[in-house]
Design a protein around this motif. Structure first.
Motif, PDB file in Angstrom:
ATOM      1  N   ALA A 171       0.831  -1.204   0.000  1.00 15.25           N
ATOM      2  CA  ALA A 171       0.000   0.000   0.000  1.00 15.25           C
ATOM      3  C   ALA A 171       0.868   1.257   0.000  1.00 15.25           C
ATOM      4  O   ALA A 171       0.542   2.256  -0.644  1.00 15.25           O
ATOM      5  CB  ALA A 171      -0.925  -0.006   1.212  1.00 15.25           C
ATOM      6  N   GLU A 172       2.008   1.197   0.710  1.00 13.88           N
ATOM      7  CA  GLU A 172       2.907   2.352   0.763  1.00 13.88           C
ATOM      8  C   GLU A 172       3.475   2.658  -0.627  1.00 13.88           C
ATOM      9  O   GLU A 172       3.556   3.812  -1.045  1.00 13.88           O
ATOM     10  CB  GLU A 172       4.048   2.084   1.745  1.00 13.88           C
ATOM     11  CG  GLU A 172       3.624   2.014   3.209  1.00 13.88           C
ATOM     12  CD  GLU A 172       2.967   0.687   3.580  1.00 13.88           C
ATOM     13  OE1 GLU A 172       2.363   0.603   4.662  1.00 13.88           O
ATOM     14  OE2 GLU A 172       3.046  -0.273   2.775  1.00 13.88           O
ATOM     15  N   ALA A 173       3.851   1.603  -1.350  1.00 13.52           N
ATOM     16  CA  ALA A 173       4.377   1.792  -2.700  1.00 13.52           C
ATOM     17  C   ALA A 173       3.295   2.331  -3.630  1.00 13.52           C
ATOM     18  O   ALA A 173       3.557   3.177  -4.495  1.00 13.52           O
ATOM     19  CB  ALA A 173       4.930   0.478  -3.233  1.00 13.52           C
ATOM     20  N   ALA A 174       2.053   1.856  -3.461  1.00  8.09           N
ATOM     21  CA  ALA A 174       0.942   2.337  -4.282  1.00  8.09           C
ATOM     22  C   ALA A 174       0.718   3.828  -4.080  1.00  8.09           C
ATOM     23  O   ALA A 174       0.501   4.582  -5.035  1.00  8.09           O
ATOM     24  CB  ALA A 174      -0.337   1.560  -3.955  1.00  8.09           C
ATOM     25  N   ALA A 175       0.773   4.270  -2.824  1.00  6.14           N
ATOM     26  CA  ALA A 175       0.588   5.697  -2.529  1.00  6.14           C
ATOM     27  C   ALA A 175       1.689   6.523  -3.176  1.00  6.14           C
ATOM     28  O   ALA A 175       1.438   7.577  -3.768  1.00  6.14           O
ATOM     29  CB  ALA A 175       0.572   5.920  -1.021  1.00  6.14           C
ATOM     30  N   HIS A 176       2.921   6.047  -3.089  1.00  5.85           N
ATOM     31  CA  HIS A 176       4.059   6.776  -3.651  1.00  5.85           C
ATOM     32  C   HIS A 176       3.940   6.881  -5.174  1.00  5.85           C
ATOM     33  O   HIS A 176       4.141   7.951  -5.764  1.00  5.85           O
ATOM     34  CB  HIS A 176       5.358   6.071  -3.256  1.00  5.85           C
ATOM     35  CG  HIS A 176       6.582   6.910  -3.414  1.00  5.85           C
ATOM     36  ND1 HIS A 176       7.142   7.164  -4.647  1.00  5.85           N
ATOM     37  CD2 HIS A 176       7.348   7.562  -2.503  1.00  5.85           C
ATOM     38  CE1 HIS A 176       8.217   7.929  -4.486  1.00  5.85           C
ATOM     39  NE2 HIS A 176       8.363   8.182  -3.196  1.00  5.85           N
ATOM     40  N   LEU A 177       3.589   5.762  -5.825  1.00  5.53           N
ATOM     41  CA  LEU A 177       3.459   5.769  -7.287  1.00  5.53           C
ATOM     42  C   LEU A 177       2.277   6.627  -7.738  1.00  5.53           C
ATOM     43  O   LEU A 177       2.370   7.354  -8.732  1.00  5.53           O
ATOM     44  CB  LEU A 177       3.295   4.339  -7.797  1.00  5.53           C
ATOM     45  CG  LEU A 177       4.533   3.446  -7.707  1.00  5.53           C
ATOM     46  CD1 LEU A 177       4.177   1.999  -8.006  1.00  5.53           C
ATOM     47  CD2 LEU A 177       5.618   3.930  -8.663  1.00  5.53           C
ATOM     48  N   ALA A 178       1.163   6.546  -7.015  1.00  2.64           N
ATOM     49  CA  ALA A 178      -0.016   7.347  -7.372  1.00  2.64           C
ATOM     50  C   ALA A 178       0.313   8.837  -7.339  1.00  2.64           C
ATOM     51  O   ALA A 178      -0.115   9.604  -8.209  1.00  2.64           O
ATOM     52  CB  ALA A 178      -1.170   7.036  -6.430  1.00  2.64           C
ATOM     53  N   LYS A 179       1.089   9.247  -6.348  1.00  5.04           N
ATOM     54  CA  LYS A 179       1.486  10.659  -6.258  1.00  5.04           C
ATOM     55  C   LYS A 179       2.351  11.058  -7.452  1.00  5.04           C
ATOM     56  O   LYS A 179       2.229  12.166  -7.981  1.00  5.04           O
ATOM     57  CB  LYS A 179       2.236  10.907  -4.946  1.00  5.04           C
ATOM     58  CG  LYS A 179       1.362  10.831  -3.706  1.00  5.04           C
ATOM     59  CD  LYS A 179       2.199  10.893  -2.443  1.00  5.04           C
ATOM     60  CE  LYS A 179       1.356  10.622  -1.201  1.00  5.04           C
ATOM     61  NZ  LYS A 179       2.180  10.537   0.018  1.00  5.04           N
ATOM     62  N   GLN A 180       3.229  10.150  -7.891  1.00  6.10           N
ATOM     63  CA  GLN A 180       4.076  10.461  -9.044  1.00  6.10           C
ATOM     64  C   GLN A 180       3.239  10.655 -10.308  1.00  6.10           C
ATOM     65  O   GLN A 180       3.517  11.546 -11.118  1.00  6.10           O
ATOM     66  CB  GLN A 180       5.099   9.344  -9.256  1.00  6.10           C
ATOM     67  CG  GLN A 180       6.152   9.252  -8.160  1.00  6.10           C
ATOM     68  CD  GLN A 180       7.184   8.179  -8.469  1.00  6.10           C
ATOM     69  OE1 GLN A 180       7.863   8.228  -9.494  1.00  6.10           O
ATOM     70  NE2 GLN A 180       7.302   7.206  -7.576  1.00  6.10           N
ATOM     71  N   PHE A 181       2.208   9.828 -10.480  1.00  6.31           N
ATOM     72  CA  PHE A 181       1.340  10.000 -11.641  1.00  6.31           C
ATOM     73  C   PHE A 181       0.599  11.331 -11.573  1.00  6.31           C
ATOM     74  O   PHE A 181       0.478  12.048 -12.569  1.00  6.31           O
ATOM     75  CB  PHE A 181       0.342   8.841 -11.744  1.00  6.31           C
ATOM     76  CG  PHE A 181       0.908   7.619 -12.408  1.00  6.31           C
ATOM     77  CD1 PHE A 181       1.050   7.564 -13.784  1.00  6.31           C
ATOM     78  CD2 PHE A 181       1.298   6.516 -11.658  1.00  6.31           C
ATOM     79  CE1 PHE A 181       1.575   6.445 -14.411  1.00  6.31           C
ATOM     80  CE2 PHE A 181       1.822   5.385 -12.268  1.00  6.31           C
ATOM     81  CZ  PHE A 181       1.956   5.351 -13.648  1.00  6.31           C
ATOM     82  N   PHE A 182       0.116  11.697 -10.383  1.00  5.70           N
ATOM     83  CA  PHE A 182      -0.587  12.977 -10.238  1.00  5.70           C
ATOM     84  C   PHE A 182       0.325  14.167 -10.493  1.00  5.70           C
ATOM     85  O   PHE A 182      -0.095  15.178 -11.049  1.00  5.70           O
ATOM     86  CB  PHE A 182      -1.198  13.088  -8.839  1.00  5.70           C
ATOM     87  CG  PHE A 182      -2.595  12.551  -8.761  1.00  5.70           C
ATOM     88  CD1 PHE A 182      -3.624  13.112  -9.501  1.00  5.70           C
ATOM     89  CD2 PHE A 182      -2.897  11.469  -7.951  1.00  5.70           C
ATOM     90  CE1 PHE A 182      -4.921  12.612  -9.442  1.00  5.70           C
ATOM     91  CE2 PHE A 182      -4.186  10.956  -7.878  1.00  5.70           C
ATOM     92  CZ  PHE A 182      -5.192  11.535  -8.627  1.00  5.70           C
ATOM     93  N   ASN A 183       1.581  14.026 -10.091  1.00  8.64           N
ATOM     94  CA  ASN A 183       2.531  15.125 -10.244  1.00  8.64           C
ATOM     95  C   ASN A 183       3.202  15.137 -11.611  1.00  8.64           C
ATOM     96  O   ASN A 183       4.093  15.958 -11.860  1.00  8.64           O
ATOM     97  CB  ASN A 183       3.589  15.063  -9.138  1.00  8.64           C
ATOM     98  CG  ASN A 183       3.002  15.318  -7.764  1.00  8.64           C
ATOM     99  OD1 ASN A 183       2.019  16.045  -7.627  1.00  8.64           O
ATOM    100  ND2 ASN A 183       3.583  14.708  -6.732  1.00  8.64           N
ATOM    101  N   HIS A 184       2.803  14.226 -12.483  1.00  3.80           N
ATOM    102  CA  HIS A 184       3.327  14.138 -13.851  1.00  3.80           C
ATOM    103  C   HIS A 184       4.835  13.938 -13.892  1.00  3.80           C
ATOM    104  O   HIS A 184       5.520  14.453 -14.777  1.00  3.80           O
ATOM    105  CB  HIS A 184       2.957  15.386 -14.660  1.00  3.80           C
ATOM    106  CG  HIS A 184       1.504  15.733 -14.630  1.00  3.80           C
ATOM    107  ND1 HIS A 184       0.508  14.803 -14.871  1.00  3.80           N
ATOM    108  CD2 HIS A 184       0.866  16.898 -14.352  1.00  3.80           C
ATOM    109  CE1 HIS A 184      -0.676  15.388 -14.768  1.00  3.80           C
ATOM    110  NE2 HIS A 184      -0.490  16.643 -14.450  1.00  3.80           N
ATOM    111  N   THR A 185       5.373  13.189 -12.937  1.00  2.00           N
ATOM    112  CA  THR A 185       6.818  12.924 -12.918  1.00  2.00           C
ATOM    113  C   THR A 185       7.142  11.533 -13.470  1.00  2.00           C
ATOM    114  O   THR A 185       8.314  11.168 -13.565  1.00  2.00           O
ATOM    115  CB  THR A 185       7.387  13.046 -11.489  1.00  2.00           C
ATOM    116  OG1 THR A 185       6.701  12.127 -10.622  1.00  2.00           O
ATOM    117  CG2 THR A 185       7.209  14.458 -10.963  1.00  2.00           C
TER     118      THR A 185
END
Length: 347
Positions: A171-185
């Motif tokens: 779940a921690e990795a999912a949160a981190h990756l989801a933020k990267q998609f939102f931030n367009h990185t």
């Protein structure tokens, strides 16, 4: 979208998490954040919210917090939540997976054509996620969708698109990756074969992408932003074949059918994209020999000619820059070679 509102499945962008934001009023008394959010997010349970906060799906003023954090006036809260209106059960199935990379936190898969990413109406089995669920349960028999929603899926690609997907294993990795998609990185580059000889060697398409106003299963471009969601695609010509062009498309945003809609919008529909008219001869001659050649190409690549070639992201644990690239699948490679040979001068 309101806090308790969910769009239909087809409206969801490639990223499968939605972001909700709240700013605490000046008169708000101190209150535990889990309790405060439960009062404002429809259907949210205290236990689920606490799990989300612990995993990092909730931030306050840009930082992660504990469940006992007490909100105060002026706090800016961001909540990432999985958008899954169908709540279709994922049945584990032993399916072949082309795993490009895997460790304890993430796995990167090269998806074949004609495979749906996750279960939904009409596709309850045989999806990539059915295979992922089986794979993860073999490693950790105790894992559930409660602790790892949708078994770590954070984005998706269309059934007939091939190429790279990253999934989280915690779940921690999912949160981190989801933020990267939102931030367009997250770096995402696709290879597409499109109709027509493109005028410019490179360019950027900026036009909202949203559901078609007449044909509800399709999407359309809205350059004035009157419908849909903000979308940006950067493109660069790789090779020209007179009547079709091989292009690289880099996504800055991830909207449903974004590349397909954006390329059609600028007059270059994807080759053999039946939903958007690319399964007809849109450029070229009227001669029977040419028509037969194109039909042979359609048979060689019986799907939309689109491949997710490159995927780059920051590893959610090590923070290392990860970069993956997979070659064109056989169908797109062969049809490209066929066009190359077709335009090659004789002698």
């Amino acid at each position: 979208m309101d806090a308790g509102e969910q769009a239909p499945y087809e409206d969801q962008p490639e990223e499968l998490y939605e972001r909700r934001t709240f700013t605490i009023d000046s008169g708000q008394e101190p209150m535990r954040i889990d309790k405060w959010l439960q009062q404002r997010i429809e259907g949210a349970t205290r236990n689920k919210l606490q799990q989300s906060i612990e995993a990092g799906f909730v931030t306050v003023n840009g930082f992660g917090v504990k469940n006992n954090y007490k909100i105060k006036p002026g706090d800016h809260i961001v909540v990432l939540s999985f958008t899954n209106p169908e709540h279709t059960e994922v049945k584990p199935e032993p399916l072949p997976l082309d795993i490009v990379y895997e460790d304890a936190a993430v796995m990167v898969i090269n998806k074949p054509p004609n495979m749906v990413v996750h279960p939904g109406i009409g596709n309850y089995t045989g999806t990539l996620l059915n295979g992922v669920a089986y794979h993860l349960l073999e490693q950790n028999p105790g894992i559930t969708e409660e602790e790892l929603p949708r078994y770590g899926l954070v984005h998706r690609i269309d059934k007939n698109t091939t190429g790279l997907l990253v999934l989280a294993k915690t779940a921690e990795a999912a949160a981190h990756l989801a933020k990267q998609f939102f931030n367009h990185t997250v770096e995402r580059k696709y290879i597409a074969l499109v109709w027509g000889d493109m005028e410019q060697n490179e360019g950027t398409i900026v036009a909202h992408v949203g559901r078609h106003q007449r044909f509800r299963k399709m999407f359309d471009a809205y350059p004035e932003g009157e419908h849909g969601k903000h979308a940006i695609t950067h493109y660069k010509v790789i090779e020209r074949f007179n009547y079709v062009t091989l292009v690289e498309c880099r996504l800055e945003t991830g909207r449903t059918h974004q590349i397909r809609v954006h390329m059609k919008y600028i007059g270059h529909t994807l080759f053999n994209d039946w939903e958007y008219g690319g399964d007809k001869i849109l450029k070229g001659t009227i001669y029977t020999k040419y028509r037969q050649f194109v039909e042979n190409c359609f048979a060689l690549c019986p799907r939309v000619a689109l491949h997710a070639e490159i995927l780059g992201f920051q590893h959610p644990v090590t923070k290392e820059s990860m970069f993956f690239q997979v070659p064109l699948p056989d169908d797109m490679r062969l049809v490209t070679e066929k066009w190359r040979a077709y335009i090659k001068p004789v002698g």
